[in-house]
Structures are given as structure tokens and as C-alpha cells.
Design an enzyme around this catalytic site. Structure first.
Site, PDB file in Angstrom:
ATOM      1  N   GLU A  98     -25.648  31.342  -0.148  1.00  0.00           N
ATOM      2  CA  GLU A  98     -24.472  31.928  -0.782  1.00  0.00           C
ATOM      3  C   GLU A  98     -23.181  31.424  -0.141  1.00  0.00           C
ATOM      4  O   GLU A  98     -22.163  31.277  -0.830  1.00  0.00           O
ATOM      5  CB  GLU A  98     -24.534  33.464  -0.714  1.00  0.00           C
ATOM      6  N   CYS A 131     -28.825  38.765   1.813  1.00  0.00           N
ATOM      7  CA  CYS A 131     -28.646  39.598   3.001  1.00  0.00           C
ATOM      8  C   CYS A 131     -27.327  40.365   2.864  1.00  0.00           C
ATOM      9  O   CYS A 131     -26.519  40.111   1.963  1.00  0.00           O
ATOM     10  CB  CYS A 131     -28.651  38.740   4.257  1.00  0.00           C
ATOM     11  N   CYS A 136     -24.123  38.236   2.838  1.00  0.00           N
ATOM     12  CA  CYS A 136     -23.934  37.508   1.586  1.00  0.00           C
ATOM     13  C   CYS A 136     -23.578  38.437   0.438  1.00  0.00           C
ATOM     14  O   CYS A 136     -22.831  38.056  -0.463  1.00  0.00           O
ATOM     15  CB  CYS A 136     -25.164  36.662   1.273  1.00  0.00           C
ATOM     16  N   CYS A 139     -26.205  30.646   5.083  1.00  0.00           N
ATOM     17  CA  CYS A 139     -26.975  31.091   3.931  1.00  0.00           C
ATOM     18  C   CYS A 139     -26.555  30.288   2.703  1.00  0.00           C
ATOM     19  O   CYS A 139     -25.460  29.733   2.650  1.00  0.00           O
ATOM     20  CB  CYS A 139     -26.734  32.576   3.677  1.00  0.00           C
TER      21      CYS A 139
END
Length: 132
Positions: free
Chosen positions: A58, A89, A92, A56
Site C-alpha cells: 500500500e 495492516c 496501511c 508494505c
């Protein structure tokens, strides 16, 4: 909150969407965060044919945070490929909690919220300190 340049964070996050590697979903994500010492760190999503190892945006931002001196995140802006604010999500959210804490500000689709609003009752380092 008034000394945070939310437009600059959003612009940097949008730049990161252009660097995303998303050949499978074509869902580009970019994120930018302001640190407690004034640096801006950023990341983009990186997909993988083995979907479970996709990173991701992040994750990349937190990696840059630590690679460039550490510290804490004080404000974060995550966007999708259209430049719209995006909620992270659960995984994250946990990364952001660990690296920003309860008071870290996050731009959500509904406006600015603290991480304790984005991830209420979060598990963190304090919980580990309480182990028997």
C-alpha cells in the site's frame, strides 16, 4: 460500485505480487487502486533485512498515486501471493483512509466494504483541523 472493474483491479494486484521483493518472508503482496480521475495505481511489498523498514504494498501504491498526479482513491484491491483478498495492516489502513477517505471502497476477504467500515473511528485531517 457498479462502474468499478473489480476483476481488473484484482488482476493488476496479482501482477504486482510477482514484482514483490520478499526474500525473507516469501509473503508477496500486491495492491491496485482506482483513482477519482480513472487512473489505476499499484504497489508491491518490498522487504528489508532491517525488518522495521520494510515497505508494505500500500505504501508503494500511495507513492505512485502522488507521483502521478495525486487525487483520491475510490476503490482498492489488495491480494496475497495466492491472489486472495487481503486485509491491510493498521498502518496501511491509515494510509488508505488518508488517501481515499471514508467512502473509498475496499475489497476484503468478506466482500466490498467502505474504509469507514475497515477503519472505524479513524483519525484523519479533520481531527487536525480541530486542534486548539
Amino acid at each position: 460500485m457498479s462502474d468499478i472493474d473489480w476483476d481488473a483491479l484484482r488482476d493488476r494486484a496479482i501482477e504486482m505480487t510477482k514484482l514483490a521483493y520478499a526474500p525473507y518472508s516469501n509473503y508477496r503482496v500486491g495492491v491496485a487502486g482506482l483513482t477519482d480521475d480513472g487512473r489505476v495505481v499499484a504497489g508491491c511489498n518490498v522487504e528489508n533485512a532491517a525488518y522495521g523498514v520494510t515497505l508494505c504494498a500500500e505504501c508503494g501504491m500511495v507513492s505512485e498515486l502522488h507521483a502521478t498526479g495525486g487525487g483520491l482513491l475510490v476503490a482498492v484491491y489488495c491480494v496475497d501471493g495466492r491472489g486472495e483478498a487481503l486485509m491491510p495492516c493498521g498502518r496501511c489502513r491509515q494510509l488508505l483512509w488518508e488517501n481515499g477517505g471514508a467512502s473509498c471502497l475496499f475489497m476484503t476477504p468478506e466482500g466490498i466494504q467502505t474504509m469507514d467500515q475497515v477503519l472505524p473511528q479513524a483519525f484523519g485531517p479533520d481531527n487536525l483541523a480541530q486542534r486548539p
